[in-house]
Design a protein around this motif. Structure first.
Motif, PDB file in Angstrom:
ATOM      1  N   SER A  92       0.778  -1.216  -0.014  1.00  0.00           N
ATOM      2  CA  SER A  92      -0.077  -0.029   0.116  1.00  0.00           C
ATOM      3  C   SER A  92       0.969   1.308  -0.073  1.00  0.00           C
ATOM      4  O   SER A  92       2.117   1.186   0.498  1.00  0.00           O
ATOM      5  N   ARG A  93       0.398   2.242  -0.633  1.00  0.00           N
ATOM      6  CA  ARG A  93       1.135   3.487  -0.794  1.00  0.00           C
ATOM      7  C   ARG A  93       0.350   4.684  -0.288  1.00  0.00           C
ATOM      8  O   ARG A  93      -0.880   4.687  -1.115  1.00  0.00           O
ATOM      9  N   LYS A  94       0.920   5.922  -0.053  1.00  0.00           N
ATOM     10  CA  LYS A  94       0.211   7.114  -0.253  1.00  0.00           C
ATOM     11  C   LYS A  94       0.266   7.679  -1.451  1.00  0.00           C
ATOM     12  O   LYS A  94       1.358   7.640  -1.925  1.00  0.00           O
ATOM     13  N   LEU A  95      -0.735   8.391  -1.714  1.00  0.00           N
ATOM     14  CA  LEU A  95      -0.728   9.130  -2.939  1.00  0.00           C
ATOM     15  C   LEU A  95       0.111  10.158  -3.074  1.00  0.00           C
ATOM     16  O   LEU A  95       0.981  10.482  -3.968  1.00  0.00           O
ATOM     17  N   SER A  96       0.533  10.967  -1.954  1.00  0.00           N
ATOM     18  CA  SER A  96       1.596  11.864  -1.841  1.00  0.00           C
ATOM     19  C   SER A  96       3.052  11.098  -2.066  1.00  0.00           C
ATOM     20  O   SER A  96       4.071  12.126  -2.443  1.00  0.00           O
ATOM     21  N   GLU A  97       3.294  10.059  -2.068  1.00  0.00           N
ATOM     22  CA  GLU A  97       4.622   9.658  -2.387  1.00  0.00           C
ATOM     23  C   GLU A  97       4.875   9.525  -3.835  1.00  0.00           C
ATOM     24  O   GLU A  97       6.128   9.318  -4.199  1.00  0.00           O
ATOM     25  N   PHE A  98       3.977   9.488  -4.491  1.00  0.00           N
ATOM     26  CA  PHE A  98       3.900   9.949  -6.172  1.00  0.00           C
ATOM     27  C   PHE A  98       4.280  11.358  -6.576  1.00  0.00           C
ATOM     28  O   PHE A  98       4.540  11.586  -7.737  1.00  0.00           O
ATOM     29  N   ARG A  99       4.482  12.016  -5.724  1.00  0.00           N
ATOM     30  CA  ARG A  99       4.682  13.586  -5.816  1.00  0.00           C
ATOM     31  C   ARG A  99       6.221  13.780  -6.276  1.00  0.00           C
ATOM     32  O   ARG A  99       7.055  12.915  -5.866  1.00  0.00           O
ATOM     33  N   GLY A 100       6.331  14.632  -7.082  1.00  0.00           N
ATOM     34  CA  GLY A 100       7.735  15.109  -7.624  1.00  0.00           C
ATOM     35  C   GLY A 100       7.848  14.694  -9.097  1.00  0.00           C
ATOM     36  O   GLY A 100       8.977  15.478  -9.618  1.00  0.00           O
ATOM     37  N   LYS A 101       7.217  14.041  -9.491  1.00  0.00           N
ATOM     38  CA  LYS A 101       7.188  13.915 -11.026  1.00  0.00           C
ATOM     39  C   LYS A 101       5.705  13.456 -11.638  1.00  0.00           C
ATOM     40  O   LYS A 101       4.938  13.087 -10.694  1.00  0.00           O
ATOM     41  N   PRO A 102       5.560  13.830 -12.740  1.00  0.00           N
ATOM     42  CA  PRO A 102       3.954  13.728 -13.398  1.00  0.00           C
ATOM     43  C   PRO A 102       3.579  12.136 -13.120  1.00  0.00           C
ATOM     44  O   PRO A 102       4.551  11.262 -13.036  1.00  0.00           O
ATOM     45  N   LEU A 103       2.222  11.974 -12.850  1.00  0.00           N
ATOM     46  CA  LEU A 103       1.538  10.672 -12.774  1.00  0.00           C
ATOM     47  C   LEU A 103       0.577  10.530 -13.677  1.00  0.00           C
ATOM     48  O   LEU A 103      -0.214  11.597 -13.722  1.00  0.00           O
ATOM     49  N   ILE A 104       0.362   9.318 -13.926  1.00  0.00           N
ATOM     50  CA  ILE A 104      -0.545   8.988 -14.961  1.00  0.00           C
ATOM     51  C   ILE A 104      -1.525   7.780 -13.962  1.00  0.00           C
ATOM     52  O   ILE A 104      -0.609   6.852 -13.672  1.00  0.00           O
ATOM     53  N   ILE A 105      -2.610   8.043 -13.851  1.00  0.00           N
ATOM     54  CA  ILE A 105      -3.453   7.356 -12.813  1.00  0.00           C
ATOM     55  C   ILE A 105      -4.582   6.752 -13.886  1.00  0.00           C
ATOM     56  O   ILE A 105      -5.371   7.377 -14.548  1.00  0.00           O
ATOM     57  N   ASN A 106      -4.678   5.135 -14.113  1.00  0.00           N
ATOM     58  CA  ASN A 106      -5.863   4.839 -14.782  1.00  0.00           C
ATOM     59  C   ASN A 106      -6.713   3.899 -14.062  1.00  0.00           C
ATOM     60  O   ASN A 106      -6.364   3.240 -13.065  1.00  0.00           O
ATOM     61  N   MET A 107      -7.947   4.346 -14.052  1.00  0.00           N
ATOM     62  CA  MET A 107      -9.038   3.798 -13.210  1.00  0.00           C
ATOM     63  C   MET A 107      -9.682   2.768 -13.864  1.00  0.00           C
ATOM     64  O   MET A 107      -9.981   3.003 -15.097  1.00  0.00           O
ATOM     65  N   TRP A 108      -9.701   1.307 -13.539  1.00  0.00           N
ATOM     66  CA  TRP A 108     -10.105   0.167 -14.445  1.00  0.00           C
ATOM     67  C   TRP A 108     -10.852  -0.679 -13.463  1.00  0.00           C
ATOM     68  O   TRP A 108     -10.951  -0.780 -12.506  1.00  0.00           O
ATOM     69  N   ALA A 109     -11.305  -1.720 -14.398  1.00  0.00           N
ATOM     70  CA  ALA A 109     -12.102  -3.175 -13.511  1.00  0.00           C
ATOM     71  C   ALA A 109     -11.887  -4.087 -14.436  1.00  0.00           C
ATOM     72  O   ALA A 109     -11.532  -4.063 -15.777  1.00  0.00           O
ATOM     73  N   SER A 110     -11.734  -5.301 -13.728  1.00  0.00           N
ATOM     74  CA  SER A 110     -11.454  -6.561 -14.563  1.00  0.00           C
ATOM     75  C   SER A 110     -12.607  -7.021 -15.403  1.00  0.00           C
ATOM     76  O   SER A 110     -12.415  -7.653 -16.781  1.00  0.00           O
ATOM     77  N   TYR A 111     -13.732  -6.558 -15.151  1.00  0.00           N
ATOM     78  CA  TYR A 111     -14.934  -6.898 -15.925  1.00  0.00           C
ATOM     79  C   TYR A 111     -15.222  -5.890 -17.199  1.00  0.00           C
ATOM     80  O   TYR A 111     -16.121  -5.867 -17.774  1.00  0.00           O
ATOM     81  N   CYS A 112     -14.436  -4.710 -17.244  1.00  0.00           N
ATOM     82  CA  CYS A 112     -14.780  -3.787 -18.231  1.00  0.00           C
ATOM     83  C   CYS A 112     -14.037  -3.782 -19.664  1.00  0.00           C
ATOM     84  O   CYS A 112     -12.484  -4.097 -19.534  1.00  0.00           O
ATOM     85  N   GLY A 113     -14.649  -4.461 -20.564  1.00  0.00           N
ATOM     86  CA  GLY A 113     -13.840  -4.528 -21.830  1.00  0.00           C
ATOM     87  C   GLY A 113     -12.976  -3.442 -22.277  1.00  0.00           C
ATOM     88  O   GLY A 113     -11.829  -3.729 -22.540  1.00  0.00           O
ATOM     89  N   PRO A 114     -13.384  -2.098 -22.196  1.00  0.00           N
ATOM     90  CA  PRO A 114     -12.298  -1.169 -22.743  1.00  0.00           C
ATOM     91  C   PRO A 114     -11.292  -1.035 -21.993  1.00  0.00           C
ATOM     92  O   PRO A 114     -10.202  -0.715 -22.497  1.00  0.00           O
ATOM     93  N   CYS A 115     -11.344  -1.408 -20.903  1.00  0.00           N
ATOM     94  CA  CYS A 115     -10.373  -1.189 -19.648  1.00  0.00           C
ATOM     95  C   CYS A 115      -9.387  -2.232 -20.189  1.00  0.00           C
ATOM     96  O   CYS A 115      -7.957  -2.316 -20.114  1.00  0.00           O
ATOM     97  N   GLN A 116      -9.661  -3.618 -20.547  1.00  0.00           N
ATOM     98  CA  GLN A 116      -8.779  -4.574 -20.870  1.00  0.00           C
ATOM     99  C   GLN A 116      -8.165  -4.167 -21.997  1.00  0.00           C
ATOM    100  O   GLN A 116      -7.140  -4.738 -22.505  1.00  0.00           O
ATOM    101  N   MET A 117      -8.786  -3.578 -22.896  1.00  0.00           N
ATOM    102  CA  MET A 117      -8.366  -3.279 -24.360  1.00  0.00           C
ATOM    103  C   MET A 117      -7.065  -2.349 -24.196  1.00  0.00           C
ATOM    104  O   MET A 117      -6.091  -2.549 -25.178  1.00  0.00           O
ATOM    105  N   GLU A 118      -7.379  -1.414 -23.467  1.00  0.00           N
ATOM    106  CA  GLU A 118      -6.217  -0.361 -23.354  1.00  0.00           C
ATOM    107  C   GLU A 118      -5.088  -0.869 -22.508  1.00  0.00           C
ATOM    108  O   GLU A 118      -4.019  -0.056 -22.250  1.00  0.00           O
TER     109      GLU A 118
ATOM    110  N   VAL B 202      -6.167   9.777 -15.792  1.00  0.00           N
ATOM    111  CA  VAL B 202      -6.095  11.223 -15.370  1.00  0.00           C
ATOM    112  C   VAL B 202      -4.622  11.568 -15.191  1.00  0.00           C
ATOM    113  O   VAL B 202      -3.588  10.641 -14.787  1.00  0.00           O
ATOM    114  N   LEU B 203      -4.285  12.733 -15.761  1.00  0.00           N
ATOM    115  CA  LEU B 203      -2.838  13.160 -15.969  1.00  0.00           C
ATOM    116  C   LEU B 203      -2.789  14.174 -14.709  1.00  0.00           C
ATOM    117  O   LEU B 203      -3.372  14.939 -14.605  1.00  0.00           O
ATOM    118  N   ILE B 204      -1.833  13.841 -13.966  1.00  0.00           N
ATOM    119  CA  ILE B 204      -1.441  14.850 -12.785  1.00  0.00           C
ATOM    120  C   ILE B 204      -0.022  15.323 -12.987  1.00  0.00           C
ATOM    121  O   ILE B 204       0.820  14.702 -13.106  1.00  0.00           O
TER     122      ILE B 204
END
Length: 170
Positions: free
Chosen positions: A45-71, A135-137
């Motif tokens: 487990s990690r805190k979101l703040s641990e990713f600060r200091g360089k840009p971050l790309i977060i992808n929200m997905w689910a195993s049952y989501c076809g488009p998520c699987q495709m990308e 999400v681009l952060i």
């Protein structure tokens, strides 16, 4: 007849209007993400703040989501070939059952860090009412852009989009 035409036009106009309602806790574009502890799916487990200091790309997905699987494959290629020193890619599953998410990740062969959002905190904060959501952060935790729907994240168009948002050479 005039009333019927008005009703039809009103309905069509309403259907074409984007929904303005967002989750009350959602951080919009331009806002800074709040602290969150993310439950590890492929690691600790990690805190979101641990990713600060360089840009971050977060992808929200689910195993049952076809488009998520495709990308997912394009996100993996992006993280391997373009990420690392320039930015970090992480995935956050909204699956109800961690075993389903883990099985999908094993099958897809992704190597970047993944977390599971069992309490829906990240889903609500990012506004992931539709998935996939990417999400681009920036390095300070500010949301630069949100993209709903599957994309080919290692395509020239997506690389140009990421480069422009992060102000980096891709």
């Amino acid at each position: 007849m005039k009333t019927l035409c008005f009703v039809i036009l009103f309905c069509l106009a309403s259907a074409a209007t984007p929904a303005l309602a967002t989750h009350p806790n959602e951080v919009g574009v331009g806002g800074t993400l709040r602290e969150a502890t993310m439950q590890g799916l492929t690691g600790p487990s990690r805190k979101l703040s641990e990713f600060r200091g360089k840009p971050l790309i977060i992808n929200m997905w689910a195993s049952y989501c076809g488009p998520c699987q495709m990308e997912m494959g394009s996100l993996e290629r992006l993280s391997r070939h373009k990420g690392g020193k320039k930015f970090t890619v992480i995935g956050i599953s909204i699956d109800d059952y961690p075993e389903n998410a883990k099985a999908f990740l094993q099958k897809s062969g992704t190597t970047f860090s993944h977390f599971i959002d069992s309490k829906l905190f990240m889903e609500n904060m990012l506004g992931a009412d539709t998935i996939p959501l990417t999400v681009l952060i920036d390095a300070q935790g500010r949301v630069l852009a949100k993209y709903y729907g599957a994309k080919e994240w290692d395509s020239p168009e997506a690389l140009a989009l990421i480069g422009k948002a992060f102000r980096i050479q891709m």
